[in-house]
Design an enzyme around this catalytic site. Structure first.
Site, PDB file in Angstrom:
ATOM      1  N   LYS A 110      16.280  -7.982  33.292  1.00  0.00           N
ATOM      2  CA  LYS A 110      15.075  -7.316  32.879  1.00  0.00           C
ATOM      3  C   LYS A 110      14.682  -6.762  34.024  1.00  0.00           C
ATOM      4  CE  LYS A 110      12.244 -11.287  32.304  1.00  0.00           C
ATOM      5  NZ  LYS A 110      11.263 -12.014  31.295  1.00  0.00           N
ATOM      6  N   HIS A 111      14.038  -5.821  34.297  1.00  0.00           N
ATOM      7  CA  HIS A 111      13.723  -4.711  33.230  1.00  0.00           C
ATOM      8  C   HIS A 111      14.382  -3.447  33.430  1.00  0.00           C
ATOM      9  CE1 HIS A 111      10.260  -7.684  33.883  1.00  0.00           C
ATOM     10  NE2 HIS A 111      10.267  -7.869  32.853  1.00  0.00           N
ATOM     11  N   HIS A 133       1.692  -4.199  30.215  1.00  0.00           N
ATOM     12  CA  HIS A 133       1.072  -4.976  29.320  1.00  0.00           C
ATOM     13  C   HIS A 133      -0.306  -3.988  29.021  1.00  0.00           C
ATOM     14  CE1 HIS A 133       3.316  -8.222  30.414  1.00  0.00           C
ATOM     15  NE2 HIS A 133       3.207  -8.783  29.380  1.00  0.00           N
ATOM     16  N   ASP A 189      11.901  -4.451  25.572  1.00  0.00           N
ATOM     17  CA  ASP A 189      10.468  -5.447  25.922  1.00  0.00           C
ATOM     18  C   ASP A 189       9.445  -5.479  24.915  1.00  0.00           C
ATOM     19  OD1 ASP A 189       8.978  -7.020  27.342  1.00  0.00           O
ATOM     20  OD2 ASP A 189       8.876  -5.665  29.292  1.00  0.00           O
TER      21      ASP A 189
END
Length: 390
Positions: free
Chosen positions: A224-225, A237, A312
């Protein structure tokens, strides 16, 4: 690793997988999946099935609702199996669960929770049970699991073998609890404490070593990512971030660790987790997790990746602030994702599932597109999860 050693390792792995999937043969035949005759002929026919034939038999035995469920990984609430979590597994057939600190109080409790989830899921194949145990700042179960060192610390040491050993030890600890997927290592370049370093070639060597450590313990891992968030300036986020680098810049730096693993490892051994960042060099409109240009054109076609693509967490602000959850799942799968991850609210998890199911029913997503993803999922589970079940 030398090529002969890798080949011997792969042969042993496929032998184990073949042995494990034979245990499913009788159930599949009774469900109408097998065409073998009764008696000795039936057993002989089952033994002659290849792994791919076994995968096809399982996928063909599934209903559309079961197939769609395999393409969603969810978070659950609480430290034990509840009516709510069982409802998600039984009604929507969710194929994977990711656990967080809210689910993990102790080693014994976590082990029981995972065992109960597997035992009570009542599905064609076992669940993926995953966790984020990167090391450093991103760890789970600190009250009973010794946190691995950060990737930054390992990278600064200059000792590539430390990455392999840390991954091996982490996988060993997680497997004892029942986990079969760890969402690590971070393959980003220059992502502060969460990456092995700012030099792409060095990062690639350390990521490759970590991959080997996970494979030694037969644990699936996740790079990731994709295609790399080391240049990001906004926390996903909270909201979406745009990476202004050119294709040439991304290829020379950010893609290097991902490409190294794609070129040298078996695609069934790992996931690639795609970010929610936007990369105008590839797609000026969509974040990577919803971008066909990035997931299909770049990752599948240009880089040649044939394994599992997972998003994600779709509840992050980078997506949730801009799209509805029924739309998110459809757009992610249309872009090329095999699994959509929704980590927190049952309502959002349900919306993603129902959005996908409706899209299959009305033809927005062709049934064969779903089958492609479910084949990859089932094959990985037979190789890495079914063989571990008692």
């Amino acid at each position: 690793m030398e090529r002969d050693g890798m080949m011997q390792k792969r042969m042993r792995r496929f032998a184990l997988a073949a042995f494990a999937v034979l245990a499913l043969s009788a159930a599949l035949v009774m469900a109408g999946c097998g065409k073998a005759q009764s008696g000795d002929g039936q057993g002989q026919a089952a033994k002659e099935q290849t792994l791919d034939e076994k995968v096809d038999a399982i996928v063909n035995s599934m209903t559309t609702t079961e197939k769609v469920g395999q393409m969603v990984m969810i978070g659950v609430q609480g430290t034990e199996v509840t009516d709510d979590s069982l409802y998600m597994l039984h009604q929507y057939h969710m194929g994977g669960v990711i656990l967080f600190d809210r689910n993990m109080e102790s080693a014994d409790q976590t082990k029981k929770l995972i065992a109960d989830l597997q035992a009570k899921a009542d599905q064609n194949v076992p669940l993926f049970i995953g966790v984020d145990e990167e090391g450093g700042q991103v760890v789970r179960g600190k009250s009973f699991l010794t946190p691995p060192p950060s990737e930054q610390e390992i990278g600064r040491s200059g000792e590539v073998t430390r990455a392999e050993e840390s991954a091996r030890q982490t996988a060993e600890k997680l497997k004892k609890l029942g986990f079969n997927v760890n969402f690590a290592p971070v393959a980003d370049v220059g992502s502060y404490a969460r990456s092995f370093g700012a030099d792409p070639e060095q990062a690639a060597k350390f990521v490759s070593a970590a991959a080997q450590g996970y494979e030694q313990q037969r644990m699936m891992y996740a790079l990731k990512h994709f295609p790399g968030i080391g240049r990001g300036t906004v926390d996903s986020h909270q909201d979406i971030s745009t990476i202004g680098a050119s294709r040439e810049e991304l290829a020379k730096r950010d893609l290097v660790p991902f490409k190294a693993i794609i070129d040298e490892r078996q695609p069934e051994d790992y996931f690639i987790l795609v970010s929610h960042l936007r990369y105008p060099a590839y797609d000026a409109e969509n974040p990577a997790s919803l971008s066909k240009a990035i997931q299909t054109d770049l990752l599948r076609h240009e880089l040649g990746y044939r394994g599992l693509i997972i998003t994600d967490d779709t509840e992050m602000g980078a997506l949730a602030k801009h799209y509805g959850f029924r739309e998110i799942g459809v757009r992610a799968v249309t872009a090329g994702a095999d699994i959509v991850m929704v980590c927190h609210e049952y309502e959002h998890e349900t919306d993603v599932y129902l959005g996908l199911l409706d899209a299959v029913k009305d033809g927005t997503i062709p049934e064969e597109r779903i089958n492609e993803s479910v084949r990859r999922i089932v094959k990985a589970k037979l190789l890495h999860v079914q063989a571990e079940q008692p």
